[in-house]
Structure formats: C-alpha cells, structure tokens
Write a protein that holds these residues in place. Structure first.
Motif, PDB file in Angstrom:
ATOM      1  N   GLY A 187       0.838  -1.189   0.000  1.00  0.00           N
ATOM      2  CA  GLY A 187       0.000   0.000   0.000  1.00  0.00           C
ATOM      3  C   GLY A 187       0.874   1.240   0.000  1.00  0.00           C
ATOM      4  O   GLY A 187       2.083   1.162  -0.280  1.00  0.00           O
ATOM      5  N   HIS A 203      -3.536   4.858   5.518  1.00  0.00           N
ATOM      6  CA  HIS A 203      -2.955   3.813   4.686  1.00  0.00           C
ATOM      7  C   HIS A 203      -3.873   3.553   3.501  1.00  0.00           C
ATOM      8  O   HIS A 203      -5.062   3.284   3.669  1.00  0.00           O
ATOM      9  N   GLU A 260      -4.710   1.017   1.034  1.00  0.00           N
ATOM     10  CA  GLU A 260      -4.391  -0.414   1.029  1.00  0.00           C
ATOM     11  C   GLU A 260      -4.187  -1.013  -0.357  1.00  0.00           C
ATOM     12  O   GLU A 260      -3.445  -1.979  -0.525  1.00  0.00           O
TER      13      GLU A 260
END
Ligand SMILES: Cc1cc2nc3c(=O)[nH]c(=O)nc-3n(C[C@H](O)[C@H](O)[C@H](O)COP(=O)(O)OP(=O)(O)OC[C@H]3O[C@@H](n4cnc5c(N)ncnc54)[C@H](O)[C@@H]3O)c2cc1C
Length: 431
Positions: free
Chosen positions: A136, A191, A193
C-alpha cells in the motif's frame, strides 16, 4: 490484421500485450529509442496509486497557477514562455475543473486503475518480475484542514472500491519506522491499502522481452515520421482512412491499424491527419538514491500531500522521490534549481537521510508527462479509420497502463470492453 504501435513506453507495451491477449497476431512496435521504457516510463514515481488518480485540474487550479506563476518553489509551476502553446489546451483544462466534472473524471480513472491493479496481479502470477511490492502507500498530512479534506475524499473513494484507513501514530510508526523524526509534526496519516509499487522501467524491459518471445516485432531506433492516410472510396468517402506509416528516411509501410502511443509526441504525429490532440507535456523530476546500509531504510511508499511528492522504495535497495510539475513546453533540461528543491523536499520527509544524501550520488531524471486536458487518457478509435490512440496518461500512466492496453485492444479487435470505455474515447474531443 496487421497492426503497428508507435512507442514502446508503458502505453505502447501494454497495448501490445492487450492485443496479443485479445487474439491479434501480427504486431510491430516502432520505437525511436534503442529499447523499451527509455522516456517518460523510465524513472517515474514507481507507484500504482488508485488512491490518487484525480486529475490535476482540481477546482481552483487556475487561481493556484496564476498565484504561483514563475514561483520556482511551487509544486506546480506555469512558465510564461509556455503560455502560447497552452492556450487552447489550457482553456479546456480549466473548463474541466468544475467540481462535478472533476469528480466524474476521477471516478473514471479509479475504474481504470482498479482494473489495472487486477491485471498486474495476473502478470505477476505469470512470473513477470518488476520489483513489485504490495505494501500500500501512506498519505501524510502536515495541515489539519488539508487532512480533513483529504479524509472526505478518502471516504468517497472507499465507497467506490478504494480502501484506506486512518493510522494512529503507533500504527504509522509500525508501518514505516523511518518516518519517526517527523511523525510528531504530522496532522494525520492514512494507509491506502490497494496502492502498490514497482519499477516501471524493469516492467517495460520484462514485458518487452515477453512480448518479443510471443512474436511481437520490435523495431528499435526507428522513428515514425508520419501517419499515412487517404480519403476512403465508396460509402465512407468522406472519412480519412489510415493506410500506414512513413519512417524516418522515407520508407513507407502499410498497416490495417495503427496505435499511437507516443506520449506527448503523438500530438505532432496526429496533427497532419487532422487530429488536434489535447495533450501537453508536464515536466516532472525524480531522484533515485541507493540507500547506504548505515542509514534509515524506508520500506513503505509515502505520499506527502502538502509537499506534492512521492517517496517510494524501489527494488535494489533504492529510494525514489518524484514530483513537481512544470508547464514549460518541450524543455527536457535538468534544472539544478528544481532538483535542489526536490532534494530539500525529500529531507523534509526523511531528515535522517541528510548525511547519506550528501555522501551518496543521486540519479537525476526528468520526464514529460503527457497530460490530457480533462485528466483522463485517450484510449480507443479516432475518426480516422484504422487509427487508435493510447496516450495522454499524464501523471497516472503507470497506475493505468495495463488496463489501458486491455481497453485499447478491445477497441481494435471489436470486442466488448472490460470496463466502461466511454469516458476515455477520443470522440469526447471530436477526435
Ligand atoms: C516525474 C514523474 C513521476 C511519475 N510518477 C508516476 C507514478 O508514480 N505513478 C504513475 O502511475 N505514473 C507516474 N508518472 C506518469 C507515467 O510515468 C506516464 O504516464 C507514463 O510513463 C506514460 O507512458 P507512455 O508510454 O505514454 O510514454 P513514454 O514512456 O514516453 O513512451 C512513449 C514512447 O514513444 C516513443 N516515440 C515518440 N515519438 C516517436 C516516434 N515518432 N517514433 C517512434 N517512437 C516514438 C518515445 O521514444 C517513447 O519511448 C510519472 C511521470 C513523471 C514524469
């Protein structure tokens, strides 16, 4: 069907791959450099980022550009001398920046990017090696209001299949310990992903070799000088039909279909057959540093939204920082000022690299992103029968390359498109 592709960057190679997969047999790629991936696809940001495929003409872009006219430190820089070449294109660029259009264009790019990520997984399963990593990416924000706005965008992306999650400070440090020196100054991070990374040049080399082994013919050091078209006979008489190519040196060759994937240089090739491609170059820079063993070892790609840069670990123990956009026409010089700026930006993300950065040479690189006026690539048939486009990928050509090749192939082979092709059709510009 005899098919020619002009350009062996990401767009041309992915087009050749898509065509082979769709059953085409007789494909020749013309490339004016000595091998694949030696221009814009060479040392890009190395990130496949469905999380960040929004066109750069976001609402408010005009004011931003004018405020920063000539500002050497601005991440997006408009040079006065480039203005004449940008007039028509610039009007469209600004016209497409209304909130509604910008969102629609972003969504179309998201679909293309997600399809690409799927196709890249398939290529890896078949053994294609390009230093891919699926960690990611981490978006970091230094400003609370930008973080709040970014979160709104992230939630919207989540509802369209692009997952992300906000990271606590501990989670951020667990994912990327090397960010520790600046972590306390950040307003937030999350984040992304589905983002992934990989060396685009390695990919071009590996895919080129695989295509050659499957029968695609590569003509290196062979510049296409002109597209050859003529008025059709009979019912289609009003329509230009492509009949082939003229190569540098004057030799002419016939083809049933030609795919123009020559990035920004496609503009010059398409103009004499009456197609005014709304694509202009946006110059960017990258620096690549081989990380010394005695310093920080970043391992997760970072997108710094305030500084407008990506800092991405690449295969071979290297770190790449890429960013900045300069509308300056076809100027391919490496400007020491812009490089110095990028170097400073890198140290704002990883200050602990300062000592290594001073000691270890960095590879400096510049490339011209082929920017289409509405921020989406041009993929598909044109009004010149037999002439197809796969260009205008701008800042997202690594993210969207694989799916663009598949979409292009569906158009050439008259097969159902894997995703909605309409947002990318050249016809949206009357081409
Ligand atoms: C600094 C920077 C960072 C970037 N970072 C990212 C990133 O992290 N993620 C992402 O998704 N995208 C990124 N991009 C964008 C991405 O690299 C481009 O969109 C992509 O490389 C475009 O590929 P292309 O095949 O269209 O162009 P190119 O790679 O330039 O290929 C075109 C080819 O056509 C050939 N050609 C031109 N004219 C002729 C002719 N007349 N005859 C024969 N051959 C010809 C050229 O030699 C060239 O090889 C970045 C770009 C830059 C500049």
């Amino acid at each position: 069907m005899k098919i020619a592709i002009v350009g062996a960057g990401l767009a041309g190679l992915c087009a050749a791959h898509g065509l082979l997969e769709a059953g085409a047999g007789d494909i020749t790629v013309f490339e004016h450099r000595e091998g694949p991936g030696l221009e814009t696809s060479h040392a890009n940001g190395a990130l496949l980022h469905p999380s960040a495929v929004d066109p750069w003409n976001s609402p408010g872009i005009l004011r931003f550009l004018l405020t920063n006219l000539g500002n050497e430190r601005s991440p997006v820089l408009l040079r006065l001398r480039a203005l004449p070449s940008l007039l028509g294109w610039g009007t469209r660029f600004v016209r497409e920046s209304s909130p509604g259009r910008h969102r629609a264009h972003t969504l179309a790019n998201v679909h293309l990017a997600l399809r690409s990520v799927q196709l890249m997984a398939g290529l890896r399963e078949q053994g294609l090696e390009y230093g891919a990593a699926q960690r990611g990416s981490i978006s970091i924000y230094r400003d609370a209001s930008a973080f709040a706005m970014g979160q709104e965008q992230a939630r919207w992306l989540q509802s369209h299949g692009v997952p992300s999650r906000v990271l606590s400070r501990d989670e951020l440090l667990a994912m990327e310990p090397a960010i520790e020196p600046v972590a306390a100054t950040l307003a937030g991070a999350w984040h992304n992903e589905r983002d992934e990374s990989g060396d685009a040049y390695r990919f071009c080399q590996a895919l080129g070799a695989r295509l050659a082994s499957r029968g695609v013919v590569f003509r290196w050091n062979t510049a296409v000088e002109a597209l050859l078209a003529e008025r059709g006979a009979g019912r289609g008489a009003a329509r230009e039909t492509l009949r082939g190519l003229r190569l540098a040196g004057g030799r002419e060759e016939s083809f049933d279909a030609v795919v123009l994937a020559a990035a920004w240089w496609s503009v010059t090739l398409a103009a004499p057959v009456g197609l005014n491609l709304p694509v202009r170059p946006a110059k960017g820079y990258s620096l690549t540093l081989t990380l010394p063993a005695d310093g920080p070892q970043p391992r997760t790609p970072i997108l710094d939204n305030g500084l407008h840069i990506a800092v991405v670990p690449v295969v071979g123990g290297r770190l790449r920082v890429a960013g900045t956009a300069e509308f300056c026409g076809e100027d391919r010089r490496i400007d020491p000022g812009r490089i110095g700026n990028l170097r400073q930006l890198l140290l704002q993300v990883y200050p602990a690299l300062a000592e290594q950065a001073a000691r270890v040479p960095m590879q400096e690189w510049t490339g011209l992103r082929p920017m289409c006026a509405d921020g989406k690539p041009l993929i598909g048939a044109t009004r010149v029968a037999g002439l197809y486009l796969n260009t205008g990928h701008g800042q997202i050509g690594w993210t969207t390359g694989a799916a663009s090749g598949e979409l292009l192939a569906a158009a050439v082979m008259r097969q159902p498109p894997p995703i909605d092709a309409a947002p990318f059709l050249p016809a949206r510009f009357g081409l």
